[in-house]
Design an enzyme around this catalytic site. Structure first.
Site, PDB file in Angstrom:
ATOM      1  N   SER A 219       1.145  -1.490   0.064  1.00  0.00           N
ATOM      2  CA  SER A 219       0.081   0.260  -0.017  1.00  0.00           C
ATOM      3  C   SER A 219       0.897   1.430  -0.377  1.00  0.00           C
ATOM      4  CB  SER A 219      -0.886  -0.248   1.182  1.00  0.00           C
ATOM      5  OG  SER A 219      -2.420   1.258   1.565  1.00  0.00           O
TER       6      SER A 219
ATOM      7  N   HIS B 200      -7.090  -5.887  -0.575  1.00  0.00           N
ATOM      8  CA  HIS B 200      -6.031  -4.841  -0.181  1.00  0.00           C
ATOM      9  C   HIS B 200      -4.933  -5.902  -0.587  1.00  0.00           C
ATOM     10  CE1 HIS B 200      -4.441  -0.764  -0.465  1.00  0.00           C
ATOM     11  NE2 HIS B 200      -3.455  -1.296   0.789  1.00  0.00           N
TER      12      HIS B 200
ATOM     13  N   ASP C 205      -8.823  -3.924  -6.273  1.00  0.00           N
ATOM     14  CA  ASP C 205      -8.093  -2.955  -4.799  1.00  0.00           C
ATOM     15  C   ASP C 205      -8.968  -2.000  -5.144  1.00  0.00           C
ATOM     16  OD1 ASP C 205      -6.399  -1.964  -3.454  1.00  0.00           O
ATOM     17  OD2 ASP C 205      -5.109  -3.021  -3.891  1.00  0.00           O
TER      18      ASP C 205
END
Length: 513
Positions: A225, A482, A452
Site C-alpha cells: 500500500s 487490498h 483493489d
C-alpha cells in the site's frame, strides 16, 4: 476526516468484529547516528498510539519477537542536531546461518500504520521468507512509538467522527470546515516540533540508516500500500543500494491528491459492485440484503440517505451516522474475507442496529475497544499533508463533485470533501507527486490487484513505468481485496518467494488468479 485508506487494519478489524509505554522524545545533540548499535530486547505491549493490545506471541519454529529503538536525525538537513527515536521490531531468520541473505524490511502502509504491531499480526503469512531473512519492521517517524503525532483527545475524535463528512448546505460546510481546522490546529499545538519532519523522504532516509545499522549492503524490502510509495521514493534517492524489493497494492505515483482521491472513489465503488454481485449470487438466507446486485446497491444508497437525515443507535453512547456507515462499508471492502461481516452489518442496520457498522468504522479510524485512538489518523494526515503540495478550497470541491459522484454514488461525496483535510495545515507540502524514478536500480516486483479498492489496479502499471526501464516488473493478480501476496494465491506467492529467496525475476506481465 479523510479515510486512512492506504493502511492495513485487518488485524484490528478481525479482533474488533469477533469481540462485537513510554514515547521516545526528540533529544539533544547526539553525534553521528551511524555509530550507534541497536540493542534488541523483549517487546513490550503496544502503546495506545500503536493500537494497544498484548505483546506479540512467538512464531512457529522459534520465532521470538525482539524490539529496539534507532536514533535518527530529527532534521536530515542537520544530521548532528536533535534526534528522534524510531521503534523497531524483528524476528530472526529460521534457516541455516550460511543461507541467510540479510534483513527483509516491511512497511505495511497508511501512511500512519504501526509496523511494530502489524508485522507480528501477519507474521505467519510471511514466515516462508524467514527461511533466509530476518523479518524487520518499524514505526515510521510520527507513528506509534516513534514520536507519534498527537492531535485531538479521544473524546474530541469521537465527536469529529460523528460530524457530517458530506455537507449539503452552507451551515454543514461551516461545521465541517471548522472541525478540520480545529483538528489541524490541535496537531500543530501538540506536535509542532515533529510535523515538518514526517515526509516520506524523511522515512526513506531513516530506512537507509536502518539498512546500514542492520549490517546490509543492500535494502531488501517488502512494501504494501503506501509502503510502495515509500519504497519508490527510497529507490529514487538510493537506487544503488536497492537489493530485492517487492511492491504490493501499489500507490499510483503519477497522480496528484485530487486524482488519487478520485481513483480511490472509483476503486471502492468497483469493490462494492463486486461485493453486491457476489452477495446476490448466494442463496437468499446468505444474502438477505437484496434480491439482485442492483437492489443490494440501491438499499445501501437508501440507508446512507436515511442516515444523513437521522442516525441510528451505534455503540453507546455514539450513534451511527452517514459518515460512520460509509467508513464502515469501505473498511469491509479491504478484504473479501470481511464481506460476510458487511452483509451482517447491513442486515442489522436495516433493522435499526448500527453497532457492527460502527465496529467496522472504528477499525478504519484506529479506535480501540477501550475508546483510545492510535496515531493512525493523526499521522496519516500529517504525512500526507507534508508530502502533498496542493491545497484545495470548498469551491474546488464543489467543482469536482460531479466527477466524484459519477465515479462513485456511495463514496464520491466523502472522497471529494476529504480534499479539504490539508487546507489549513501548518506545514507546506513538498510536491504535487512523489518522484520514484530509479535509474540504475535492480528489478522491483510491482503487483497490482484488479479488485483493489484502496490502491486501484491501474496504479501498478504506472508505478512500473515511473520506476524506469528495466526496473519495474509488473505482475497482475485477478482478485479482490487490498493486496495480493496475503490472498494466498499460489502463483503470486511463488513469484514473490522465488525472487526474494532465490533471485529469480518473473516475466513482466505475469498474470495470476
Amino acid at each position: 476526516m479523510p479515510y486512512a485508506a492506504r493502511t492495513r487494519t485487518a488485524a484490528l478489524l478481525t479482533s474488533a468484529v469477533l469481540a462485537a509505554g513510554a514515547l521516545t522524545a526528540c533529544g539533544g545533540e547526539d553525534g553521528d547516528v551511524r555509530e550507534q548499535s541497536l540493542e534488541w530486547e523483549d517487546c513490550p505491549a503496544p502503546s495506545d498510539a500503536q493500537g494497544g493490545g498484548a505483546s506479540p506471541t512467538p512464531l512457529p519454529r522459534g520465532g521470538v519477537w525482539q524490539c529496539s529503538t534507532m536514533r535518527a536525525p530529527l532534521d536530515w538537513a542537520d544530521p548532528d542536531g536533535a534526534s528522534v527515536g524510531i521503534e523497531l521490531i524483528r524476528v530472526r531468520s529460521s534457516g541455516p546461518k550460511n543461507d541467510r541473505i540479510g534483513s527483509l524490511i516491511f512497511n505495511f502502509g497508511g501512511p500512519g500504520g504501526s509496523g511494530v504491531t502489524t508485522l507480528p499480526a501477519f507474521g505467519k503469512e510471511y514466515d516462508t521468507l524467514r527461511s533466509r531473512y530476518d523479518l524487520v519492521s518499524f514505526d515510521p517517524r510520527g507513528v506509534g512509538r516513534s514520536e507519534p503525532v498527537e492531535c485531538e483527545s479521544a473524546s474530541r475524535m469521537d465527536a469529529l467522527f460523528q460530524e457530517d463528512g458530506t455537507p449539503d448546505d452552507a451551515e454543514e460546510r461551516r461545521v465541517y470546515e471548522e472541525g478540520l481546522r480545529g483538528f489541524n490546529e490541535a496537531c500543530q499545538h501538540n506536535s509542532g516540533k515533529i510535523l515538518p519532519h514526517v515526509r516520506t523522504t524523511d522515512a526513506a532516509r531513516d530506512m537507509n540508516l536502518l539498512r546500514e545499522l542492520l549490517g546490509d549492503d543492500k535494502l531488501y524490502y517488502f512494501g504494501i500500500s503506501y509502503g510502495t510509495e515509500l519504497g519508490g521514493v527510497y529507490a529514487h534517492l538510493f537506487p544503488r543500494t536497492v537489493g530485492r524489493a517487492v511492491f504490493d497494492a501499489v500507490v499510483d505515483p503519477t497522480q496528484d491528491p485530487e486524482q488519487g482521491s478520485l481513483g480511490q472513489a472509483q476503486g471502492f465503488q468497483r469493490a462494492l459492485d463486486n461485493f453486491a454481485e457476489d452477495c446476490a449470487a448466494k442463496p437468499q438466507e446468505e444474502c438477505p440484503i437484496g434480491t439482485d446486485a442492483e437492489d443490494v446497491k440501491k438499499r445501501i444508497a437508501q440507508l446512507l440517505d436515511q442516515l444523513d437525515e437521522r442516525s441510528l443507535p451505534g455503540i453507546f453512547p455514539r450513534r451511527l451516522t452517514e459518515t460512520a456507515a460509509t467508513g464502515g462499508i469501505a473498511q469491509a471492502l479491504y478484504s473479501q474475507d470481511f464481506w460476510p461481516y458487511l452483509t451482517q452489518a447491513l442486515d442489522e442496520a436495516y433493522d435499526g442496529d448500527g453497532r457492527t457498522l460502527m465496529v467496522l468504522s472504528d477499525a478504519m479510524n484506529g479506535r480501540s475497544e477501550s475508546g483510545e485512538y492510535s496515531s493512525l489518523v493523526a499521522a496519516n494526515t500529517a504525512i500526507n499533508c507534508s508530502d502533498d503540495r496542493p491545497r484545495y478550497s470548498a469551491a474546488d470541491v464543489q467543482r469536482a463533485l460531479p466527477r466524484f459522484r459519477e465515479a462513485s454514488p456511495v463514496f464520491g461525496d466523502y472522497m471529494a470533501w476529504s480534499l479539504l483535510s490539508c487546507t489549513d495545515w501548518a506545514v507546506e507540502g513538498a510536491a504535487d507527486r512523489p518522484d520514484v524514478s530509479a535509474p540504475g536500480a535492480p528489478p522491483i516486483l510491482v503487483i497490482g490487484n484488479t479488485g483493489d479498492p484502496a490502491t486501484p489496479y491501474e496504479g501498478a502499471r504506472r508505478m512500473a513505468r515511473a520506476l524506469g526501464p528495466g526496473v519495474g516488473v509488473e505482475i497482475t493478480y485477478r482478485g479482490e481485496g487490498h493486496g495480493a501476496y496475503d490472498s494466498g494465491d499460489q502463483c503470486v506467492q511463488n513469484a514473490v518467494n522465488g525472487y526474494l529467496l532465490q533471485g529469480k525475476v518473473p516475466r513482466s506481465g505475469t498474470v495470476c488468479g
